[in-house]
Design an enzyme around this catalytic site. Structure first.
Site, PDB file in Angstrom:
ATOM      1  N   THR A 132       0.829  -1.207   0.000  1.00  0.00           N
ATOM      2  CA  THR A 132       0.000   0.000   0.000  1.00  0.00           C
ATOM      3  C   THR A 132       0.860   1.252   0.000  1.00  0.00           C
ATOM      4  O   THR A 132       1.994   1.237   0.519  1.00  0.00           O
ATOM      5  CB  THR A 132      -0.903  -0.010   1.255  1.00  0.00           C
ATOM      6  OG1 THR A 132      -1.519   1.272   1.394  1.00  0.00           O
ATOM      7  CG2 THR A 132      -0.118  -0.276   2.531  1.00  0.00           C
ATOM      8  N   ASP A 133       0.308   2.355  -0.503  1.00  0.00           N
ATOM      9  CA  ASP A 133       1.038   3.631  -0.464  1.00  0.00           C
ATOM     10  C   ASP A 133       1.197   4.148   0.960  1.00  0.00           C
ATOM     11  O   ASP A 133       2.040   4.999   1.234  1.00  0.00           O
ATOM     12  CB  ASP A 133       0.350   4.685  -1.352  1.00  0.00           C
ATOM     13  CG  ASP A 133      -1.078   5.018  -0.929  1.00  0.00           C
ATOM     14  OD1 ASP A 133      -1.613   4.369  -0.007  1.00  0.00           O
ATOM     15  OD2 ASP A 133      -1.676   5.931  -1.534  1.00  0.00           O
ATOM     16  N   GLU A 134       0.392   3.596   1.906  1.00  0.00           N
ATOM     17  CA  GLU A 134       0.454   4.100   3.284  1.00  0.00           C
ATOM     18  C   GLU A 134       1.802   3.831   3.944  1.00  0.00           C
ATOM     19  O   GLU A 134       2.112   4.419   4.981  1.00  0.00           O
ATOM     20  CB  GLU A 134      -0.657   3.485   4.135  1.00  0.00           C
ATOM     21  CG  GLU A 134      -2.023   3.808   3.623  1.00  0.00           C
ATOM     22  CD  GLU A 134      -3.135   3.647   4.652  1.00  0.00           C
ATOM     23  OE1 GLU A 134      -2.850   3.455   5.838  1.00  0.00           O
ATOM     24  OE2 GLU A 134      -4.299   3.731   4.239  1.00  0.00           O
ATOM     25  N   TYR A 174      -1.543  -0.530  11.149  1.00  0.00           N
ATOM     26  CA  TYR A 174      -1.782  -1.193   9.860  1.00  0.00           C
ATOM     27  C   TYR A 174      -0.626  -0.930   8.897  1.00  0.00           C
ATOM     28  O   TYR A 174      -0.015  -1.858   8.362  1.00  0.00           O
ATOM     29  CB  TYR A 174      -3.101  -0.707   9.233  1.00  0.00           C
ATOM     30  CG  TYR A 174      -3.195  -0.997   7.745  1.00  0.00           C
ATOM     31  CD1 TYR A 174      -3.327  -2.305   7.275  1.00  0.00           C
ATOM     32  CD2 TYR A 174      -3.113   0.039   6.805  1.00  0.00           C
ATOM     33  CE1 TYR A 174      -3.378  -2.567   5.906  1.00  0.00           C
ATOM     34  CE2 TYR A 174      -3.176  -0.221   5.447  1.00  0.00           C
ATOM     35  CZ  TYR A 174      -3.304  -1.521   5.002  1.00  0.00           C
ATOM     36  OH  TYR A 174      -3.347  -1.789   3.652  1.00  0.00           O
ATOM     37  N   LYS A 205       2.299  -3.414   7.210  1.00  0.00           N
ATOM     38  CA  LYS A 205       2.504  -3.587   5.757  1.00  0.00           C
ATOM     39  C   LYS A 205       3.958  -3.235   5.394  1.00  0.00           C
ATOM     40  O   LYS A 205       4.576  -3.887   4.558  1.00  0.00           O
ATOM     41  CB  LYS A 205       1.533  -2.717   4.957  1.00  0.00           C
ATOM     42  CG  LYS A 205       0.063  -3.102   5.088  1.00  0.00           C
ATOM     43  CD  LYS A 205      -0.286  -4.458   4.501  1.00  0.00           C
ATOM     44  CE  LYS A 205      -0.233  -4.487   2.997  1.00  0.00           C
ATOM     45  NZ  LYS A 205      -0.704  -5.807   2.453  1.00  0.00           N
TER      46      LYS A 205
END
Ligand code: NAD
Ligand code: DAU
Length: 350
Positions: free
Chosen positions: A140-142, A165, A169
């Protein structure tokens, strides 16, 4: 026939991806391993019943014996790892399962893939693998953290995750990278921006707002509603993963995004207008702790090096998504019964 293991294939992106792959590659066999947590739903895949190229196995990616059995039985040649705990708000309340599923689950899959794919099983340092195998980690870009008013996420940026979260990741990305460096395991990592589209669980912004509007319930906007996300239709995410699976250069990370930056409040107003409701439903609520202000993807690597391009405009994608939810009220009713009621009550104080 190529045997592809998709994990988390009963979730939102996973179920769209499994169907996309079976439609695009009639010669492939898709083995879908999913634990069927609250977010996994076999109803998303009901049209596949009887398809000889589709196999579903209910299993936990953290269970080494079961993952070993899957590889032994189906001659797995590629893994697309999407299984995850995926909701930021839940990770703030209960971080531990995010660490075990997202990090340990990924490491178990890497170990088993390495065992079955290396050419000399007796050599623990063997760096030679069967031709064509690949581990694709859907990230994810997060993991990059938050942006200020300007700038874009590029693949070379340091990882600065802010929520349990996104930290889980990021940790998974690093372990995938380490297996490539240390053991030579062929891999790619994709980092996509926010997805929307059919079959998204109504804990995430867009389906939650559609569902609440339809039921004339308050629309809870965190903080000032000016946080920005870079939205991509799930079908475009699927085609990008397909592209990386087939054409991605070993060891490379690819950002995926469609240059669609929108503030949360804009999205909510768009949904209100499309459904003919009133803005008086909007309720500004306490902000999410550690809330990332802005995400935006620089997608030039995947577009220029692999030739991927998104197809959907945001307007067309949103209209189609709203129409899908209107046409599938039964699906929504099923997924928001039971545990969702408890979750919603605890999260939004009802
Ligand atoms: P989702 O929550 O809808 O689906 C996750 C799926 O994983 C569910 O079917 C669930 O049952 C399954 N699962 C959970 N724990 C498992 C376990 N231990 N073993 C096997 N299966 C398990 O998530 P999503 O939104 O479809 O996201 C899929 C992937 O894409 C995730 O890895 C997520 O981090 C990533 N991603 C999501 C977005 C987005 O906007 N939704 C954007 C970028 C990346
Ligand atoms: O960027 C990719 C990520 O996008 C994925 O990795 C995650 O799995 C996915 O959940 C998503 O994370 P976000 O936190 O950005 O998505 P969410 O839909 O939870 O929230 C989007 C924005 O809307 C965010 O700024 C928080 C806000 N929001 C969300 C909800 C659920 C609200 O204002 N009110 C809400 O009730």
């Amino acid at each position: 026939m190529r045997n592809i293991l998709v994990t988390g294939g009963a979730g939102f992106i996973g179920s769209n991806f499994v169907k996309y792959m079976l439609d695009s590659y009639p010669e492939y066999r898709i083995i879908n391993v999913d634990l069927l947590t609250y977010a996994g739903n076999l109803e998303n895949l009901k049209e596949l019943s009887g398809n000889p190229n589709y196999i579903f196995i209910k299993a936990d990616i953290r269970n080494r014996d079961m993952m070993d059995d899957v590889f032994a039985t189906y001659n797995i040649e590629a893994v697309v790892n999407m299984a995850a705990e995926s909701h930021v708000d839940r990770s703030i309340v209960e971080p531990e399962i995010f660490l075990t599923t997202n990090i340990i689950g990924t490491q178990v899959l890497l170990d088993v893939a390495k065992k079955y794919w290396k050419l000399n099983p007796d050599d623990k340092y063997c760096r030679d693998y069967k031709a064509g195998v690949k581990f694709l980690q859907v990230s994810t870009d997060e993991v990059y953290g938050a942006l200020g008013e300007r700038g874009l996420f590029v693949e070379t940026m340091p990882l600065m995750p802010n929520s349990p979260y996104s930290a889980s990741k990021a940790a998974a990305d690093l372990i995938v990278r380490a297996y490539n460096e240390t053991f030579g395991l062929p891999m790619n990592i994709t980092r996509c921006s926010n997805n929307y589209g059919p079959y998204q669980f109504p804990e995430k912004l867009i389906p939650l707002m559609i569902n609440n509007c339809l039921n004339d319930k308050e629309l809870p906007i965190y903080g000032d509603g000016m946080q920005v996300r870079d939205w991509l239709h799930v079908a475009d995410h699927c085609s990008a993963i397909d592209m990386v699976l087939h054409k991605g250069v070993d060891g490379e990370v690819y950002n995926i995004g469609g240059n669609n930056e929108k503030a949360n409040i804009e999205i909510v107003k768009l949904i209100i207008n499309a459904l003919g409701k009133s803005e008086s439903l909007i309720k500004y609520v306490k902000d999410r702790p550690g809330h990332d202000r802005r995400y935006a993807i620089d997608n030039r690597k995947i577009t220029s090096q692999l030739g991927w391009e998104p197809i959907y405009t945001f307007e067309a994608g949103m209209q189609e998504t709203i129409d899908w939810y209107l046409a599938n009220l039964g699906w929504v009713e099923n997924v928001v019964s039971g545990d969702y009621v408890k979750y919603y009550g605890e999260m939004y104080g009802e």
